[in-house]
Scaffold this motif. Structure first.
Motif, PDB file in Angstrom:
ATOM      1  N   ALA A 194      28.618   0.833  28.995  1.00 45.92           N
ATOM      2  CA  ALA A 194      29.614   1.028  27.757  1.00 45.92           C
ATOM      3  C   ALA A 194      28.932   2.605  27.760  1.00 45.92           C
ATOM      4  N   ILE A 195      27.748   3.294  27.819  1.00 47.91           N
ATOM      5  CA  ILE A 195      27.843   4.637  27.039  1.00 47.91           C
ATOM      6  C   ILE A 195      26.190   4.715  27.032  1.00 47.91           C
ATOM      7  N   ALA A 235      31.487  13.143  29.204  1.00 50.51           N
ATOM      8  CA  ALA A 235      32.291  12.684  29.759  1.00 50.51           C
ATOM      9  C   ALA A 235      33.118  11.071  30.283  1.00 50.51           C
ATOM     10  N   PHE A 236      34.215  10.628  30.353  1.00 51.90           N
ATOM     11  CA  PHE A 236      34.555   9.104  30.353  1.00 51.90           C
ATOM     12  C   PHE A 236      34.922   8.401  31.586  1.00 51.90           C
ATOM     13  N   LYS A 237      34.829   7.740  32.419  1.00 46.82           N
ATOM     14  CA  LYS A 237      34.662   7.144  33.647  1.00 46.82           C
ATOM     15  C   LYS A 237      35.156   5.143  33.386  1.00 46.82           C
ATOM     16  N   ALA A 238      36.322   5.112  34.003  1.00 45.08           N
ATOM     17  CA  ALA A 238      36.371   3.280  33.645  1.00 45.08           C
ATOM     18  C   ALA A 238      37.360   3.150  35.731  1.00 45.08           C
ATOM     19  N   SER A 239      37.158   1.843  35.839  1.00 42.83           N
ATOM     20  CA  SER A 239      37.950   1.233  36.866  1.00 42.83           C
ATOM     21  C   SER A 239      38.393  -0.202  35.718  1.00 42.83           C
ATOM     22  N   ALA A 240      39.371   0.145  36.108  1.00 41.48           N
ATOM     23  CA  ALA A 240      40.325  -1.307  36.277  1.00 41.48           C
ATOM     24  C   ALA A 240      41.315  -1.528  37.257  1.00 41.48           C
ATOM     25  N   PHE A 270      34.508   0.236  30.996  1.00 41.61           N
ATOM     26  CA  PHE A 270      34.571   1.767  30.728  1.00 41.61           C
ATOM     27  C   PHE A 270      33.264   1.763  31.228  1.00 41.61           C
ATOM     28  N   ARG A 271      33.505   3.369  30.756  1.00 45.41           N
ATOM     29  CA  ARG A 271      31.268   3.888  30.217  1.00 45.41           C
ATOM     30  C   ARG A 271      31.459   5.845  30.385  1.00 45.41           C
ATOM     31  N   PHE A 272      31.165   5.940  28.634  1.00 49.15           N
ATOM     32  CA  PHE A 272      31.018   7.294  27.669  1.00 49.15           C
ATOM     33  C   PHE A 272      29.558   7.846  29.377  1.00 49.15           C
ATOM     34  N   VAL A 273      29.982   8.929  29.801  1.00 50.67           N
ATOM     35  CA  VAL A 273      28.770   8.820  30.823  1.00 50.67           C
ATOM     36  C   VAL A 273      28.007  11.103  30.707  1.00 50.67           C
ATOM     37  N   SER A 274      26.805  11.177  30.747  1.00 49.71           N
ATOM     38  CA  SER A 274      26.732  12.572  31.197  1.00 49.71           C
ATOM     39  C   SER A 274      27.751  13.394  31.828  1.00 49.71           C
ATOM     40  N   THR A 275      27.933  14.843  31.648  1.00 49.83           N
ATOM     41  CA  THR A 275      28.526  15.808  32.753  1.00 49.83           C
ATOM     42  C   THR A 275      27.779  15.935  34.122  1.00 49.83           C
TER      43      THR A 275
END
Length: 792
Positions: free
Chosen positions: A499-500, A505-510, A574-579
């Motif tokens: 998740a982190i 940035a923020f990404k999600a799959s759903a 979901f996950r917080f990711v680096s830009t």
């Protein structure tokens, strides 16, 4: 007066202790004369003038008995009225005296005052016991209450509690963490339990290390490895094939490179290890070597990487069925197991190979950034590499850990929130963060139920998985073990894995069913990226087109994937990711996946990001278990179905125009039925909307009926025409196999090209079954069969 009060008190006591006053349906008498006692029960029709007891006693005639009972009732009413009046007068006098002298401190309580106080306390306790606890007034109240449960300081402390340097699946470290999670759930009164499996894992041989040679020169014996590789020794020409993507192989074919029995050198990234090896196997190669290139991975050249190459999910030696201890295991293997050797090597080892390679120079998009490599070449005919893989299979006991917060209305319907616990490497981002989020979410929601009067309608199940590093083994075996019931009861899965991994940035799959819930939750959570602003996460990262900015396809390695593609349970990760990252979190599968490197990747905002991650996962879960109707948006599938329908219809038209299809086939090859199935789903979703608008949502049974229709949508997109054992990922839109729309479109392209293996008869059969899968989903969504009238 005292006698009257005592009589009234006696009568009231009899009333509240439930002493029977009359018998309207049958008469019951019981003698207490030792062994000679006997009870005789007579229904009213059998009672005439006398009620007889078998010891010889008799009662007066029924009419006399009834008259006496009537007189008794009148006396009871009189005494009750007098007693109530006296209690009222006494209470009034006490209240009057208290009001008149509020500041006078009595030296001692009178007997009457003491009794009054005790009666008041007892009554308050009684009312609290029999009256339902007051629910928070609305979703806003629940959200605010939940958000107050987390702090960055608490997360910082908990991270150290669940950090283990060694916790590979089934190891002492893994079991230590399992016990710690179990103890946390126990302390929260979550009735935890273990789910035990015996699975087949592949690990390096301690006696015979894996080895790589270039000609007669030893390249090295890597410590990292790829689980579920084929084993043995293979020699072949080495060919550099970039990331191993389909377009990379197409370029090599255009360059007339013969890949049969070759050894491919691939760089990590872009695809999973399993996908790289599967793509390579289709080219007829003998072995694959995968390394981290400096263009993608900013760490030392001697860093080892590990992973797995099973193109599937779960224990590959029990495909389609669970690995419980009592299971009779047939001699079976997953079709996703590779038949070629696969091994990781370090960047330094790759440098040694690339320096020795000859042949054509690689194109620009193939070129990496390894120090010491002046030119990336595709490989010459005499560049031979030997690969030896000596991994061994190990039967391993693993344990999943569960806890539950039961719902108060529909307890048999539940959300599952899960996190991977194990890791081949330190796995700080991969497992420590997710496990900490899991335990903290369980604590927060348990406290809301225990202390804050929160009463979820539905249940929440918290799951800690083992053997996730081997391809979601623990989660998948649980799904396979309870496949027949989960799709009817579990209506959402929320993954906390990874998740982190960065900040910015923020990404999600759903599942499409969860897109609206995810979007609205992002609007309610404050962005954690930058101080000094109350901007929502949605406003900070999404922009005008949030689907493009945030949503991405769900990968097979995602723990949420088997829930959706195997069990038909709407899932989200979901996950917080680096830009600035050019690939996924680069420390996965390495010894560098520790707190130091994750702090660096998150700009030392890990705990702040954890608070936001908990709020995102928790608020989605709470909304799903709180609302009368499930927060699953069935209309979101219209865009998915419509996109596939339009693309398939276009390809069918192209095929007809190409002249490849004969006149007889052309008459039967039509997309009309598929278009009609799409229309049926559209009408069914509107029908559901009308049902909701015209229903009393305070009617629990009506809500349950509507929710059951919503729950079945995802499951109904699993093809019923393929075997779960032979084809695990049965979802027609997000699965893997010939039943999917992706495969159908590929087949249409192959028919147009007249490629080998393309078959019109096979295609038409698959096309019809996929069409009817959509139609069947629409029929079920529309309601009961007697409501359809052939209109859907």
């Amino acid at each position: 007066m005292a006698a009257v009060i005592n009589e009234a008190r006696s009568k009231i006591s009899k009333i509240f202790t439930g002493e029977p006053r009359s018998y309207t349906r049958f008469n019951l008498a019981q003698s207490t004369d030792g062994d000679g006692s006997h009870v005789e029960v007579k229904l009213p029709s059998e009672v005439e003038d006398e009620v007889t007891i078998t010891d010889g006693e008799s009662r007066p005639p029924l009419n006399t008995y009834t008259q006496r009972r009537a007189l008794d009732r009148k006396k009871n009413i009189f005494y009750l009225a007098v007693g109530a009046l006296l209690l009222f007068v006494i209470g009034y006098l006490i209240g009057y005296m208290t009001h008149q002298k509020p500041n006078v401190e009595p030296s001692a309580c009178t007997e009457t005052e003491g009794v009054s106080e005790r009666v008041g306390e007892d009554m308050s306790e009684t009312l609290a016991a029999v009256q339902p606890m007051e629910l928070p007034p609305d979703w806003s109240g629940i959200k605010t209450l939940f958000q107050e449960k987390f702090s960055a300081e608490a997360f910082e402390k908990q991270f150290s509690e669940f950090s283990q340097s060694s916790h590979n699946a089934g190891s002492d470290g893994d079991e230590f963490l399992a016990k710690k999670v179990f103890d946390n759930f126990t302390a929260l009164n979550m009735a935890p339990w273990f789910d035990e499996h015996f699975v087949t894992l592949q690990v390096p041989s301690s006696a015979n290390p894996n080895k790589v040679m270039f000609g007669t020169d030893e390249i090295g014996s890597p410590k990292g490895y790829l689980a579920y590789s084929a084993t043995g020794t293979k020699k072949g020409r080495v060919v550099y094939a970039n990331y191993g993507r389909p377009e990379d192989f197409e370029y090599l074919r255009n360059m007339k490179k013969n890949l049969t029995d070759s050894v491919l050198l691939l760089r990590a990234g872009e695809l999973s290890m399993a996908q790289k090896v599967a793509n390579a196997a289709k080219q007829g190669v003998a072995a694959v070597l995968i390394y981290p290139d400096s263009a993608d991975y900013k760490f030392d050249g001697n860093t080892e990487i590990s992973g797995h190459v099973h193109l599937g999910s779960g224990d590959p030696y029990t495909p389609g069925f669970p690995s419980f201890n009592h299971t009779q295991f047939p001699p079976a293997k997953s079709s996703g197991l590779p038949q070629i050797l696969a091994q990781t090597i370090t960047g330094d080892m790759a440098v040694k190979i690339l320096q020795k390679m000859t042949g054509e120079e690689a194109p620009t998009n193939f070129i990496g950034a390894l120090k010491g490599v002046s030119k990336y070449r595709l490989g010459g005919e005499d560049n031979e590499v030997t690969v030896t893989v000596n991994n061994v299979l190990k039967n391993t006991r693993i344990q999943n850990v569960f806890g539950v917060i039961k719902g108060f209305v529909d307890a048999d319907r539940y959300v599952v929130i899960g996190a991977q616990r194990d890791s081949i490497t330190p796995g700080y981002a991969k497992s420590t963060v997710g496990t900490t989020l899991l335990v903290e979410l369980a604590r927060a929601i348990s406290e809301m139920v225990e202390n804050d009067n929160f009463r979820p309608r539905r249940s929440l199940v918290f799951a800690s998985w083992s053997a996730g590093d081997y391809g979601n083994v623990g989660a998948t075996e649980w799904l396979e073990g309870y496949l027949s019931s989960l799709d009817k009861k579990a209506f959402t899965y929320i993954s906390l894995d990874g998740a982190i991994t960065g900040v910015g940035a923020f990404k999600a799959s759903a599942s499409p069913l969860l897109h609206t819930l995810l979007q609205n939750t992002m609007k309610e959570v404050k962005q954690p990226m930058r101080d000094g602003t109350d901007q929502s996460l949605f406003a900070y990262v999404a922009g005008a087109k949030w689907e493009t900015s945030v949503l991405e396809p769900m990968k097979m390695d995602d723990t949420a994937y088997p829930f959706m593609a195997i069990s038909g349970i709407p899932s989200v990760s979901f996950r917080f990711v680096s830009t600035t990252a050019t690939t996924d979190y680069v420390y996965y599968g390495t010894k560098l996946d520790d707190k130091t490197h994750l702090d660096y990747a998150t700009n030392h905002r890990l705990s702040t990001l954890a608070v936001s991650a908990a709020q995102i996962a928790g608020q989605m879960a709470l909304r799903l278990v709180h609302d009368h109707l499930l927060y699953l948006d069935v209309t979101k599938y219209l865009a998915v179905i419509g996109g596939h329908v339009r693309e398939t219809a276009r390809l069918v038209s192209d095929l007809k125009r190409s002249g490849v299809v004969t006149s007889s086939d052309s008459g039967f090859l039509t997309s009309d039925w598929l278009i009609e199935a799409y229309g049926s789903y559209s009408r069914a979703s509107r029908s559901l909307d009308n049902t909701v608008k015209n229903s009393d949502l305070n009617d629990m049974e009506m809500c349950r009926i509507i929710n059951d229709r919503i729950m079945r949508v995802e499951h109904n997109f699993l093809s019923p025409y393929v075997s779960p054992r032979e084809t695990s990922f049965r979802h027609i839109f997000f699965g893997q196999g010939d039943h999917t729309f992706t495969a159908l479109k590929d087949h249409l392209n192959d028919l147009k090209k007249q490629a080998e293996g393309a078959d019109m008869g096979v295609f038409r059969n698959q096309f019809a079954l996929a069409t009817w899968t959509i139609q069947g989903c629409a029929n079920d969504l529309a309601g009961d069969v007697w409501d359809l009238n052939n209109e859907i």
